[in-house]
Scaffold this motif. Structure first.
Motif, short mmCIF file in Angstrom:
data_model
loop_
_atom_site.label_atom_id
_atom_site.label_comp_id
_atom_site.label_asym_id
_atom_site.label_seq_id
_atom_site.Cartn_x
_atom_site.Cartn_y
_atom_site.Cartn_z
N PHE A 51 0.82 -1.22 0.00
CA PHE A 51 0.00 0.00 0.00
C PHE A 51 0.86 1.27 0.00
O PHE A 51 0.42 2.30 -0.51
CB PHE A 51 -0.93 0.00 1.21
N THR A 52 2.07 1.19 0.56
CA THR A 52 2.92 2.38 0.55
C THR A 52 3.36 2.76 -0.86
O THR A 52 3.79 3.89 -1.10
CB THR A 52 4.18 2.19 1.42
N LEU A 106 -12.23 -10.28 -9.45
CA LEU A 106 -13.03 -9.06 -9.38
C LEU A 106 -12.27 -7.85 -8.86
O LEU A 106 -12.82 -6.75 -8.82
CB LEU A 106 -14.27 -9.30 -8.49
N VAL A 107 -11.00 -8.03 -8.49
CA VAL A 107 -10.24 -6.92 -7.90
C VAL A 107 -9.02 -6.61 -8.76
O VAL A 107 -8.13 -7.45 -8.89
CB VAL A 107 -9.83 -7.23 -6.45
N PRO A 108 -8.94 -5.43 -9.36
CA PRO A 108 -7.80 -5.08 -10.21
C PRO A 108 -6.51 -4.86 -9.42
O PRO A 108 -6.54 -4.42 -8.28
CB PRO A 108 -8.25 -3.78 -10.89
N CYS A 109 -5.41 -5.19 -10.06
CA CYS A 109 -4.09 -5.10 -9.43
C CYS A 109 -3.69 -3.64 -9.16
O CYS A 109 -4.06 -2.74 -9.92
CB CYS A 109 -3.05 -5.75 -10.34
N THR A 110 -2.94 -3.45 -8.11
CA THR A 110 -2.46 -2.10 -7.77
C THR A 110 -0.95 -2.06 -7.55
O THR A 110 -0.43 -1.10 -7.01
CB THR A 110 -3.16 -1.59 -6.49
N ASP A 111 -0.25 -3.09 -7.96
CA ASP A 111 1.19 -3.07 -7.72
C ASP A 111 1.99 -3.48 -8.96
O ASP A 111 2.47 -2.61 -9.69
CB ASP A 111 1.54 -3.95 -6.51
N LEU A 135 -7.78 0.73 -6.04
CA LEU A 135 -7.73 0.12 -4.71
C LEU A 135 -8.96 0.46 -3.89
O LEU A 135 -9.60 -0.42 -3.29
CB LEU A 135 -6.46 0.59 -3.99
N LEU A 136 -9.33 1.73 -3.84
CA LEU A 136 -10.46 2.14 -3.02
C LEU A 136 -11.79 1.61 -3.56
O LEU A 136 -12.66 1.17 -2.79
CB LEU A 136 -10.49 3.67 -2.91
#
Length: 322
Positions: A51-52, A106-111, A135-136
């Motif tokens: 998350f950072t 159902l959740v897109p990648c954020t990294d 993410l949100l």
């Protein structure tokens, strides 16, 4: 070794971690409880480090390119759920398998999608800008999707383990802590140094997490092997569908080639280890859910390596301006 090299090698690192963990778990069956006790702190640290790297304090900047943002959000949160809804009909009629597939797709990648977008020649700025929104929104919309797709079964799943506790302690608290660190880094150079150092952490931490899962859940992993064939087909079909959808949206909305690469990676990559704590919080009869999620991350990593080879050829051809 550079961080880019580390991230390129991550699929092999995870494979070694899983095989080593399964071997150790088989030989030392009594070690499962010791490793399982370490799993939750490791997951919390992994999610905090991840998350950072998401620019949570720059939400306003994400909407500067409203054209791209609108296409990406519609693709990830309207069209992709429809694709997933179509794919789950080809799965065995097993609620645990379906839940695992739904949770992860159902959740897109954020990294790592940012890294791979960059390696494919995509617009890294747009990739970074979209991550906090992805993410949100996924945190807010995942319960809605699960309720729509699973109905009353979703209510039963919520009662199957301490999911709410896992969400608060392993997702919400690390998210708030990461936001606090990013806020501090805007005012103190030390914070920026800490965030930069933490950028090295997700790959080794995830390798340790999958190793610990393999050791502590060896029986569940081995018993889930027969279902990996059907879910492999679903995950490969998903990668192909995301590629075609990304190309179609890019052509329809006249996105530049570099933005199209970002869109395809945004649609094709998923946030497997963000939903992993939710799967691990379920009761013992749902352990296959976590196995499906970990397995999807491996299939996806091989898939994005294929994307890296295909996109430089396919995107200019598919989006050739007439």
């Amino acid at each position: 070794m550079t961080r880019i090299t580390l991230e390129r090698l991550q699929v092999w690192i995870y494979l070694v971690a899983i095989v080593t963990g399964l071997t150790l778990g088989t030989v030392m069956g009594d070690a499962a409880e010791v490793f399982e006790a370490a799993l939750w702190p490791l997951l919390g640290l992994l999610l905090f480090a991840t998350f950072t790297q998401v620019p949570l304090i720059h939400l306003r900047e994400a909407f500067r390119d409203r054209h791209f943002m609108g296409v990406a959000l519609a693709g990830n949160f309207v069209l992709i759920p429809l694709v997933v809804w179509g794919l789950i009909w080809f799965l065995p009629d097993d609620p645990a398998i379906r839940l695992g597939v739904l949770l992860v797709l159902l959740v897109p990648c954020t990294d790592w999608f940012i890294t791979f977008s960059h390696l494919a020649g995509g617009d890294t700025g747009r990739a970074i800008a979209i991550t906090p929104i992805n993410l949100l929104l996924q945190i807010a919309l995942l319960p809605v999707y699960l309720w729509l797709f699973m109905g009353q079964s979703f209510v039963e799943i919520l009662a199957a383990g301490p999911i709410v506790t896992a969400f608060v302690t392993l997702i919400l608290i690390p998210l708030v802590a990461a936001w606090g660190l990013e806020w501090w880094s805007m005012r103190h150079p030390t914070g920026a140094v800490v965030i930069d150092r933490l950028a090295w952490a997700p790959v080794p931490l995830l390798a340790i997490v999958v190793f610990v899962i393999a050791v502590s859940q060896v029986e569940s992993v081995l018993s889930a092997i027969p279902v990996l064939g059907p879910v492999t087909g679903i995950f490969v079909a998903y990668l192909a569908a995301a590629l075609l959808l990304g190309l179609a949206l890019s052509r329809l909305f006249d996105l530049p080639d570099r933005s199209a690469c970002v869109l395809i990676f945004a649609l094709g990559t998923r946030n497997s280890f963000v939903v992993l704590p939710l799967a691990l919080a379920l009761s013992s009869e749902w352990t296959v859910v976590a196995v499906v999620i970990v397995f999807q991350s491996l299939v996806e990593l091989f898939g994005v390596v294929a994307y890296l080879k295909v996109l430089p050829l396919v995107v200019p051809w598919a989006l050739a301006r007439r």
